[in-house]
Design a protein around this motif. Sequence first.
Motif, PDB file in Angstrom:
ATOM      1  N   THR A   4      -5.202   1.802   9.694  1.00 10.51           N
ATOM      2  CA  THR A   4      -5.644   3.015   9.015  1.00 10.51           C
ATOM      3  C   THR A   4      -5.136   3.035   7.582  1.00 10.51           C
ATOM      4  O   THR A   4      -5.859   3.397   6.648  1.00 10.51           O
ATOM      5  CB  THR A   4      -5.149   4.257   9.770  1.00 10.51           C
ATOM      6  OG1 THR A   4      -5.569   4.173  11.132  1.00 10.51           O
ATOM      7  CG2 THR A   4      -5.696   5.527   9.159  1.00 10.51           C
ATOM      8  N   HIS A   5      -3.880   2.644   7.400  1.00 10.48           N
ATOM      9  CA  HIS A   5      -3.293   2.596   6.054  1.00 10.48           C
ATOM     10  C   HIS A   5      -3.964   1.515   5.214  1.00 10.48           C
ATOM     11  O   HIS A   5      -4.283   1.720   4.036  1.00 10.48           O
ATOM     12  CB  HIS A   5      -1.797   2.325   6.160  1.00 10.48           C
ATOM     13  CG  HIS A   5      -1.141   2.056   4.831  1.00 10.48           C
ATOM     14  ND1 HIS A   5      -0.847   3.048   3.940  1.00 10.48           N
ATOM     15  CD2 HIS A   5      -0.747   0.893   4.242  1.00 10.48           C
ATOM     16  CE1 HIS A   5      -0.287   2.537   2.862  1.00 10.48           C
ATOM     17  NE2 HIS A   5      -0.217   1.228   3.015  1.00 10.48           N
ATOM     18  N   THR A   6      -4.191   0.340   5.828  1.00  7.64           N
ATOM     19  CA  THR A   6      -4.812  -0.771   5.100  1.00  7.64           C
ATOM     20  C   THR A   6      -6.201  -0.382   4.601  1.00  7.64           C
ATOM     21  O   THR A   6      -6.566  -0.651   3.450  1.00  7.64           O
ATOM     22  CB  THR A   6      -4.918  -2.015   6.003  1.00  7.64           C
ATOM     23  OG1 THR A   6      -3.615  -2.365   6.484  1.00  7.64           O
ATOM     24  CG2 THR A   6      -5.508  -3.192   5.236  1.00  7.64           C
ATOM     25  N   ALA A   7      -6.979   0.281   5.462  1.00  3.16           N
ATOM     26  CA  ALA A   7      -8.325   0.703   5.080  1.00  3.16           C
ATOM     27  C   ALA A   7      -8.277   1.706   3.933  1.00  3.16           C
ATOM     28  O   ALA A   7      -9.045   1.595   2.957  1.00  3.16           O
ATOM     29  CB  ALA A   7      -9.037   1.313   6.287  1.00  3.16           C
ATOM     30  N   ALA A   8      -7.388   2.693   4.046  1.00  3.12           N
ATOM     31  CA  ALA A   8      -7.268   3.703   2.990  1.00  3.12           C
ATOM     32  C   ALA A   8      -6.821   3.074   1.676  1.00  3.12           C
ATOM     33  O   ALA A   8      -7.274   3.468   0.593  1.00  3.12           O
ATOM     34  CB  ALA A   8      -6.288   4.792   3.420  1.00  3.12           C
ATOM     35  N   GLU A  11     -14.886   3.706  11.456  1.00  3.82           N
ATOM     36  CA  GLU A  11     -15.319   3.213  10.145  1.00  3.82           C
ATOM     37  C   GLU A  11     -14.650   1.870   9.876  1.00  3.82           C
ATOM     38  O   GLU A  11     -13.421   1.778   9.823  1.00  3.82           O
ATOM     39  CB  GLU A  11     -14.959   4.211   9.045  1.00  3.82           C
ATOM     40  CG  GLU A  11     -15.396   3.765   7.666  1.00  3.82           C
ATOM     41  CD  GLU A  11     -14.996   4.762   6.578  1.00  3.82           C
ATOM     42  OE1 GLU A  11     -15.276   4.493   5.396  1.00  3.82           O
ATOM     43  OE2 GLU A  11     -14.413   5.814   6.919  1.00  3.82           O
ATOM     44  N   VAL A  12     -15.460   0.840   9.734  1.00  4.79           N
ATOM     45  CA  VAL A  12     -14.950  -0.498   9.431  1.00  4.79           C
ATOM     46  C   VAL A  12     -15.087  -0.717   7.925  1.00  4.79           C
ATOM     47  O   VAL A  12     -16.193  -0.671   7.374  1.00  4.79           O
ATOM     48  CB  VAL A  12     -15.733  -1.589  10.193  1.00  4.79           C
ATOM     49  CG1 VAL A  12     -15.046  -2.945  10.013  1.00  4.79           C
ATOM     50  CG2 VAL A  12     -15.868  -1.238  11.663  1.00  4.79           C
ATOM     51  N   VAL A  13     -13.957  -0.930   7.269  1.00  3.29           N
ATOM     52  CA  VAL A  13     -13.956  -1.162   5.821  1.00  3.29           C
ATOM     53  C   VAL A  13     -13.892  -2.673   5.598  1.00  3.29           C
ATOM     54  O   VAL A  13     -12.860  -3.308   5.832  1.00  3.29           O
ATOM     55  CB  VAL A  13     -12.764  -0.456   5.143  1.00  3.29           C
ATOM     56  CG1 VAL A  13     -12.775  -0.718   3.642  1.00  3.29           C
ATOM     57  CG2 VAL A  13     -12.795   1.038   5.423  1.00  3.29           C
ATOM     58  N   LEU A  58     -17.425  -4.194  -1.279  1.00  2.00           N
ATOM     59  CA  LEU A  58     -17.017  -3.523  -0.044  1.00  2.00           C
ATOM     60  C   LEU A  58     -18.245  -3.120   0.759  1.00  2.00           C
ATOM     61  O   LEU A  58     -19.333  -2.901   0.204  1.00  2.00           O
ATOM     62  CB  LEU A  58     -16.202  -2.265  -0.343  1.00  2.00           C
ATOM     63  CG  LEU A  58     -14.824  -2.408  -0.969  1.00  2.00           C
ATOM     64  CD1 LEU A  58     -14.180  -1.024  -1.122  1.00  2.00           C
ATOM     65  CD2 LEU A  58     -13.926  -3.298  -0.134  1.00  2.00           C
ATOM     66  N   ALA A  59     -18.052  -3.024   2.056  1.00  2.00           N
ATOM     67  CA  ALA A  59     -19.079  -2.481   2.944  1.00  2.00           C
ATOM     68  C   ALA A  59     -18.395  -1.545   3.935  1.00  2.00           C
ATOM     69  O   ALA A  59     -17.325  -1.867   4.463  1.00  2.00           O
ATOM     70  CB  ALA A  59     -19.801  -3.600   3.690  1.00  2.00           C
ATOM     71  N   PHE A  60     -19.011  -0.404   4.143  1.00  2.00           N
ATOM     72  CA  PHE A  60     -18.520   0.545   5.141  1.00  2.00           C
ATOM     73  C   PHE A  60     -19.483   0.507   6.330  1.00  2.00           C
ATOM     74  O   PHE A  60     -20.690   0.739   6.168  1.00  2.00           O
ATOM     75  CB  PHE A  60     -18.470   1.965   4.584  1.00  2.00           C
ATOM     76  CG  PHE A  60     -17.473   2.157   3.465  1.00  2.00           C
ATOM     77  CD1 PHE A  60     -16.449   1.247   3.261  1.00  2.00           C
ATOM     78  CD2 PHE A  60     -17.562   3.240   2.615  1.00  2.00           C
ATOM     79  CE1 PHE A  60     -15.530   1.411   2.237  1.00  2.00           C
ATOM     80  CE2 PHE A  60     -16.654   3.424   1.586  1.00  2.00           C
ATOM     81  CZ  PHE A  60     -15.632   2.507   1.387  1.00  2.00           C
ATOM     82  N   PRO A  83     -10.321  -3.856   8.310  1.00  2.00           N
ATOM     83  CA  PRO A  83      -9.565  -2.865   9.085  1.00  2.00           C
ATOM     84  C   PRO A  83     -10.490  -1.752   9.578  1.00  2.00           C
ATOM     85  O   PRO A  83     -11.447  -1.388   8.887  1.00  2.00           O
ATOM     86  CB  PRO A  83      -8.546  -2.335   8.083  1.00  2.00           C
ATOM     87  CG  PRO A  83      -9.182  -2.561   6.743  1.00  2.00           C
ATOM     88  CD  PRO A  83      -9.962  -3.839   6.883  1.00  2.00           C
ATOM     89  N   ILE A  84     -10.203  -1.237  10.754  1.00  2.00           N
ATOM     90  CA  ILE A  84     -11.026  -0.182  11.353  1.00  2.00           C
ATOM     91  C   ILE A  84     -10.248   1.125  11.335  1.00  2.00           C
ATOM     92  O   ILE A  84      -9.124   1.206  11.833  1.00  2.00           O
ATOM     93  CB  ILE A  84     -11.427  -0.545  12.797  1.00  2.00           C
ATOM     94  CG1 ILE A  84     -12.197  -1.865  12.807  1.00  2.00           C
ATOM     95  CG2 ILE A  84     -12.275   0.563  13.408  1.00  2.00           C
ATOM     96  CD1 ILE A  84     -12.607  -2.341  14.196  1.00  2.00           C
TER      97      ILE A  84
END
Length: 754
Positions: free
Chosen positions: A59-63, A441-443, A485-487, A526-527
Amino acid sequence: MGTGDTRVRGLAARAGGWSARHRWAAVGIWVLFVVLAMGLGSAAGRVDVKDSDQLKGETHTAAQIIDDAGIDEPASETVLIQSKEAGGKATDADFRAAVAAVMKAVEGTGKVTDVTSPYDTNTISKDGRSALVQFDMRGEADTAGDRVEPVLKAVEGVQKEHESLRIEEIGGASMMKTFSDAFGDDFEKAELSAVPVALGILLIAFGALVAALLPVLLAVSAIMATMGLMGVVSHVMPMSDTANSVMLLVGLAVGVDYCLFYLRREREERQAGRDPQTALRIAAATSGRAIIVSGVTVCVAMAGMLFTGLAEFEAMGLASLMVVAVAMVGSVTVLPALLSLLGERVEKGKIPFLHPESRLRRKRSGNRESRFWTAVLKGVLAKPVVSVVVAAGALLAIAAPALGMKTQNLTLDQEFGDSLPIVQTYNRVNDAFPGGSDPAEVVVKAADINAPEVTAALADFKERAISSGASRGPVEIKLHDAQNLAFVYVPLVGGSDFDKAGQSLDTLRDEVRPATLGKVDGVQAPITGQVAGSEDFNDQLTGAVVPVFAFVVVFAFVLMLLSFRSLTVAITSIVLNLLSVGAAYGILVAVFQHGWGASLVGAEGVGAIITWLPLFLFVILFGLSMDYHVFVVSRIREARLRGRTTRDAIQHGVVTTAGVVTSAAVIMVAVFAIFGTLSMQSMKQMGVGLAAAVLIDATVIRGVLLPAVMALLGERNWYLPKWLNRLPDLTHDEAADAVAVPAARDDEGEPLRV
């Protein structure tokens, strides 16, 4: 040390003595400190915790990836269009007309962007009765709730024109506005009502307006100073609104309690016939010392939150630590100065029928013993074994449900029930599109997001997410070419059921991702999302339990050992505090997880306890319960030093502190119970848990178990192994008070060392 030594030791006694002699200087320094703290805080401004810093893990990595890319994700909104009739379909003409009307209406507001049709995105339910029109709010997501009202009204207008259909809006902005309108004033009302409630209880306790106002004013000034300090400190460790609310809660509770302890002792000594200076000196040396020991213990407990690694917890811990420290310093410095200035005028504003002066004049000994607790203690001390077995057995039985505690972040319907229309909309969306309202959400980050191997991996991930059973679709991909990036938005099977949704998330993370995106070199994926955040939070919190638990327990044990120079007192204090925390856990699980008696507190069983609450309660309760323990045991030790037998000292210490402990407990329970009246389930859990624990601690623990255990232990209460005699001596001569009394001695005639 025997009590024949008239020299008074101790930081509290010296601080109180200096303040009493330099009262205007002490008051001036305090006022200057509060003003400066507020001014510096206002000038510095407050830095709040960022979403990217809230959690560790994926979660932190994605943010962090999103922050580094400079992408501000907009607040997404969804309009559910659903046939009210079983035979209605999204392919019907009137249904299509409604979809077109919704898209035109929301676009016409000028507040939205990227409006998509369900016929293009395939956001139509399996049964064909429901469809989703999706769009984003323009502007920053944090303030989208302030701009969403025209959009909501536009959707309402379309609903009026299509009565055979259900047309409802839900999303980040609409939920933000709904909650702000419905519950925005909840916390403010609770925080504002806490002060008059505390004042009312103090009026009953003291029977005089001035005496009742002092603790409230000092607590409020400590809170104001801490708010300023939070602004300064936030530039090193970010703060939050939650930390601010917790600080207010803790600050009012301990600030009032500390002053209450001090005031009651000073008044008791004056009513026992001592002159004001002597009474103030005794209060400083006894209650002042108990306040310092208790305050330092609470600070140590709050510091335990700093070991969680969770930014929100760290902010709450530091804010609570600061307000306790400020309240403690104020209680042992400016309070004695004010008492010295006021003198007998502290009794001004007597309340008819409440002021106990006439009754206390007849009890010049100063032993304001409670008749109720005298009767209880008589039975407890007569049969201590039975008392321990019954009381401990009852608390263990209450704590038993805690063994099955389940923690999770609460979903919208769990948090607010069906009291809001938007909650019903949330449930309808989840029923029609499982996981659609809170998708994973996959970042995806790559060197070139449009590279053939990345595009192929994204397509493969989309297909396997559905074929694996983790999602029923539709899986949506949004590309940000400039940032590479892709979400990827994946509705999880399980929807609002976090257990089932968690299994779907694990499938994505452990099976689908490694077999697709994980095979492309240099790709990060990361998800995140609500379910992922809940799992990551739980994992991190679970890892923090042992170090936080060990830190708090070990340091509290050492502090009690140094403060009372008794291995027995240190051990029993830890055990009794853990027992009260366990009982609070049991009540929480019984009421909020299983729903037993939930209606009595205006709640309902939601099947889980909010994730952050158990560790939060442990730290808060372990610290606050030391207030009463230190105060009661200090009085017992003082009586023992005066020459009473241990059993008599227990009787004296408990019954003479019963009034102040009861008043302090009633204030804490009342303040915490206010938070139990809020609409949010998590706040109800916190309020009920804190209130129940304090009530148990002030009655069963301090009134029954503590005296029963100490009666059974006898002189072993004061046991300190010889090899520990070299420890620093943080005790002082509590009995020193201008009236010399013979030193207490043991059976062999040697001076008693307690």
